[in-house]
Write a protein that holds these residues in place. Structure first.
Motif, mmCIF file in Angstrom:
data_model
loop_
_atom_site.group_PDB
_atom_site.id
_atom_site.type_symbol
_atom_site.label_atom_id
_atom_site.label_comp_id
_atom_site.label_asym_id
_atom_site.label_seq_id
_atom_site.Cartn_x
_atom_site.Cartn_y
_atom_site.Cartn_z
ATOM 1 N N GLU A 1 0.846 -1.200 0.000
ATOM 2 C CA GLU A 1 0.000 0.000 0.000
ATOM 3 C C GLU A 1 0.871 1.235 0.000
ATOM 4 O OE1 GLU A 1 -3.783 1.789 2.462
ATOM 5 O OE2 GLU A 1 -2.266 0.661 3.544
ATOM 6 N N LEU A 2 0.579 2.138 -0.928
ATOM 7 C CA LEU A 2 1.333 3.376 -1.029
ATOM 8 C C LEU A 2 0.716 4.451 -0.150
ATOM 9 C CD1 LEU A 2 1.959 3.546 -4.886
ATOM 10 C CD2 LEU A 2 3.403 2.484 -3.127
ATOM 11 N N ASN A 3 1.546 5.283 0.380
ATOM 12 C CA ASN A 3 1.089 6.400 1.206
ATOM 13 C C ASN A 3 0.964 7.631 0.312
ATOM 14 O OD1 ASN A 3 0.396 8.020 3.332
ATOM 15 N ND2 ASN A 3 2.471 8.217 4.141
ATOM 16 N N THR A 4 -0.077 7.617 -0.566
ATOM 17 C CA THR A 4 -0.235 8.716 -1.525
ATOM 18 C C THR A 4 -1.072 9.823 -0.907
ATOM 19 O OG1 THR A 4 -2.153 7.592 -2.449
ATOM 20 C CG2 THR A 4 -0.047 7.204 -3.528
ATOM 21 N N PRO A 5 -0.767 11.043 -1.148
ATOM 22 C CA PRO A 5 -1.531 12.155 -0.578
ATOM 23 C C PRO A 5 -2.893 12.300 -1.264
ATOM 24 C CG PRO A 5 0.130 12.988 -2.088
ATOM 25 C CD PRO A 5 0.386 11.511 -1.973
ATOM 26 N N VAL A 6 -3.839 12.868 -0.525
ATOM 27 C CA VAL A 6 -5.148 13.175 -1.124
ATOM 28 C C VAL A 6 -4.958 14.271 -2.160
ATOM 29 C CG1 VAL A 6 -7.469 14.040 -0.668
ATOM 30 C CG2 VAL A 6 -6.339 12.543 0.989
ATOM 31 N N PRO A 7 -5.540 14.108 -3.365
ATOM 32 C CA PRO A 7 -5.371 15.142 -4.397
ATOM 33 C C PRO A 7 -5.891 16.503 -3.924
ATOM 34 C CG PRO A 7 -6.237 13.127 -5.360
ATOM 35 C CD PRO A 7 -6.261 12.935 -3.872
ATOM 36 N N ARG A 8 -5.234 17.543 -4.322
ATOM 37 C CA ARG A 8 -5.623 18.885 -3.884
ATOM 38 C C ARG A 8 -7.047 19.273 -4.300
ATOM 39 N NH1 ARG A 8 -0.202 22.674 -4.604
ATOM 40 N NH2 ARG A 8 1.067 21.584 -3.033
ATOM 41 N N PRO A 9 -7.498 18.893 -5.488
ATOM 42 C CA PRO A 9 -8.898 19.228 -5.838
ATOM 43 C C PRO A 9 -9.907 18.649 -4.845
ATOM 44 C CG PRO A 9 -7.690 18.619 -7.805
ATOM 45 C CD PRO A 9 -6.782 18.328 -6.651
ATOM 46 N N VAL A 10 -9.612 17.459 -4.305
ATOM 47 C CA VAL A 10 -10.524 16.868 -3.335
ATOM 48 C C VAL A 10 -10.614 17.743 -2.094
ATOM 49 C CG1 VAL A 10 -10.938 14.886 -1.839
ATOM 50 C CG2 VAL A 10 -10.146 14.533 -4.179
ATOM 51 N N TRP A 11 -9.460 18.213 -1.605
ATOM 52 C CA TRP A 11 -9.468 19.101 -0.433
ATOM 53 C C TRP A 11 -10.222 20.389 -0.752
ATOM 54 C CZ3 TRP A 11 -8.754 17.147 3.948
ATOM 55 C CH2 TRP A 11 -7.816 16.136 4.180
ATOM 56 N N PHE A 12 -10.063 20.879 -1.979
ATOM 57 C CA PHE A 12 -10.761 22.109 -2.372
ATOM 58 C C PHE A 12 -12.283 21.922 -2.277
ATOM 59 C CE2 PHE A 12 -12.994 24.353 -5.780
ATOM 60 C CZ PHE A 12 -12.743 25.662 -5.418
ATOM 61 N N PHE A 13 -12.772 20.802 -2.817
ATOM 62 C CA PHE A 13 -14.224 20.584 -2.791
ATOM 63 C C PHE A 13 -14.733 20.315 -1.381
ATOM 64 C CE2 PHE A 13 -13.511 19.533 -7.354
ATOM 65 C CZ PHE A 13 -14.349 20.496 -7.888
ATOM 66 N N ILE A 14 -13.951 19.645 -0.587
ATOM 67 C CA ILE A 14 -14.355 19.422 0.812
ATOM 68 C C ILE A 14 -14.460 20.753 1.540
ATOM 69 C CG2 ILE A 14 -13.592 18.477 3.020
ATOM 70 C CD1 ILE A 14 -12.438 16.103 1.508
ATOM 71 N N ALA A 15 -13.443 21.615 1.348
ATOM 72 C CA ALA A 15 -13.459 22.916 2.020
ATOM 73 C C ALA A 15 -14.617 23.773 1.516
ATOM 74 C CB ALA A 15 -12.125 23.628 1.786
ATOM 75 N N THR A 16 -14.845 23.749 0.183
ATOM 76 C CA THR A 16 -15.944 24.534 -0.391
ATOM 77 C C THR A 16 -17.288 24.067 0.160
ATOM 78 O OG1 THR A 16 -14.675 24.881 -2.424
ATOM 79 C CG2 THR A 16 -17.068 25.220 -2.526
ATOM 80 N N THR A 17 -17.475 22.759 0.243
ATOM 81 C CA THR A 17 -18.729 22.219 0.767
ATOM 82 C C THR A 17 -18.939 22.615 2.216
ATOM 83 O OG1 THR A 17 -18.549 20.312 -0.726
ATOM 84 C CG2 THR A 17 -20.034 20.102 1.164
ATOM 85 N N ALA A 18 -17.888 22.555 3.004
ATOM 86 C CA ALA A 18 -17.998 22.931 4.416
ATOM 87 C C ALA A 18 -18.365 24.407 4.565
ATOM 88 C CB ALA A 18 -16.691 22.623 5.146
ATOM 89 N N ILE A 19 -17.713 25.261 3.773
ATOM 90 C CA ILE A 19 -17.996 26.697 3.853
ATOM 91 C C ILE A 19 -19.432 26.976 3.397
ATOM 92 C CG2 ILE A 19 -17.390 28.949 2.892
ATOM 93 C CD1 ILE A 19 -14.475 27.909 2.701
ATOM 94 N N TRP A 20 -19.843 26.314 2.296
ATOM 95 C CA TRP A 20 -21.207 26.511 1.793
ATOM 96 C C TRP A 20 -22.243 26.041 2.809
ATOM 97 C CZ3 TRP A 20 -23.840 29.303 -1.311
ATOM 98 C CH2 TRP A 20 -25.120 28.927 -1.721
ATOM 99 N N SER A 21 -21.980 24.921 3.446
ATOM 100 C CA SER A 21 -22.902 24.412 4.469
ATOM 101 C C SER A 21 -23.035 25.405 5.605
ATOM 102 C CB SER A 21 -22.403 23.068 5.003
ATOM 103 O OG SER A 21 -22.339 22.108 3.981
ATOM 104 N N PHE A 22 -21.921 25.993 6.014
ATOM 105 C CA PHE A 22 -21.959 26.958 7.106
ATOM 106 C C PHE A 22 -22.781 28.185 6.704
ATOM 107 C CE2 PHE A 22 -20.130 30.643 9.350
ATOM 108 C CZ PHE A 22 -20.392 30.250 10.663
ATOM 109 N N ILE A 23 -22.608 28.623 5.459
ATOM 110 C CA ILE A 23 -23.378 29.784 4.980
ATOM 111 C C ILE A 23 -24.872 29.456 4.971
ATOM 112 C CG2 ILE A 23 -23.837 31.241 2.967
ATOM 113 C CD1 ILE A 23 -20.845 30.989 2.271
ATOM 114 N N ILE A 24 -25.216 28.256 4.500
ATOM 115 C CA ILE A 24 -26.619 27.848 4.456
ATOM 116 C C ILE A 24 -27.200 27.769 5.859
ATOM 117 C CG2 ILE A 24 -28.164 25.914 3.909
ATOM 118 C CD1 ILE A 24 -27.351 27.590 1.504
ATOM 119 N N TRP A 25 -26.402 27.263 6.808
ATOM 120 C CA TRP A 25 -26.875 27.199 8.201
ATOM 121 C C TRP A 25 -27.253 28.587 8.706
ATOM 122 C CZ3 TRP A 25 -22.322 23.795 10.404
ATOM 123 C CH2 TRP A 25 -22.493 22.469 9.945
#
Length: 292
Positions: free
Chosen positions: A24-48
């Protein structure tokens, strides 16, 4: 295996886990994935913050926009009712001829009619209104209580053998089950009825059935078998059958009797929609070459 070991092909560090020779390789999570996770979290907070979100003991957070979807739906329904009020009142008040002479009203009727029929009537009478075993066709000229517009409107309103206090009643006796006629007598009557409609000739058995018909059936179906719309008794001289016109089907009908049922629509559909349905049925019969 050391976690510092690198895969010779990719150059990635390994995790130290190996299954059947697969490392098993210790590959990092792709940066676009982190971008979408962060965007979703921020959007959820705004909607709240903006919209109704969190349930409380007896209420809920209203949000900064104070949005209330229930009120929005109620307002949309109110606006739709107001928009339809004018043409609905005109359809209710005007005679059929004037409704069909008005292009706007005629278009509403011809658009709404099939939808109303499909939602309320097609389950029994079929999408094409041609009926089926036990359910009459609404496109032919054979109507139990008559096919005039006002008569059809009344049938839709009160139903047949329904729980409406003004319902139309229609029932055929069970001549065999109740011991009124023998099985041979019933066969003879069935043969005579088939001869009335021209389905078969006047055989010796049909001749025997003729006198039995006169003794037991003419009260409802008339001496010539043409029926009685005042009683909802069908015409036996045509070739339209609700339960079938074969010898076997007629035997079953005479032996066990019939009592159809149709719900009353007065409490289910407003007068405007019942009128649209009646107009739709009238035009449907005319399209099929059977003027009502």
């Amino acid at each position: 295996m050391s976690v510092k070991e690198r895969d010779p092909l990719t150059g990635h560090l390994t995790t130290g886990h190996e299954w059947d020779g697969i490392v098993e390789l210790n590959t990092p999570v792709p940066r676009p994935v982190w971008f979408f996770i962060a965007t979703t979290a921020i959007w959820s907070f705004i909607i709240w913050l903006l919209l109704p979100t969190w349930p409380l003991v007896s209420t809920y957070t209203k949000g900064l926009l104070s949005t209330d979807q229930r009120k929005e739906v109620e307002q949309a329904v109110l606006e739709a009712d107001e928009a339809r009020a004018d043409w609905a009142a005109r359809i209710t008040d005007l005679p059929v001829e004037k409704i069909l002479a008005d292009p706007d009203l005629a278009e509403i009727v011809r658009t709404s009619g099939p939808q109303l029929f499909g939602d309320n009537c097609a389950a029994c009478h079929g999408l094409d209104a041609n009926g089926g075993p036990g359910f009459p066709s609404l496109t032919d000229s054979a109507w139990l209580w008559g096919g005039e517009f006002d008569t059809v409107m009344e049938t839709i309103r009160v139903g047949i053998n329904s729980d409406h206090p003004e319902t139309r009643f229609g029932q055929m006796m069970a001549f065999g089950r109740d011991g009124i006629l023998s099985r041979d007598d019933i066969r003879a009557v069935a043969a005579y009825v088939r001869s009335l409609s021209g389905t078969s000739g006047l055989s010796a058995q049909a001749e025997q059935g003729k006198s039995l018909f006169a003794d037991n059936c003419v009260t409802c179906h008339a001496e010539d078998g043409s029926g009685d719309i005042a009683m909802g008794a069908p015409d036996l001289t045509d070739d339209f059958w609700i339960y079938g016109g074969s010898s076997r089907e007629l035997f079953d009908t005479i032996f066990g009797g019939r009592q159809g049922w149709m719900p009353a629509w007065e409490e289910r559909l407003p007068e405007t929609e019942r009128k649209i349905l009646a107009i739709y049925l009238e035009e449907l019969g005319q399209q099929d070459g059977n003027p009502q």
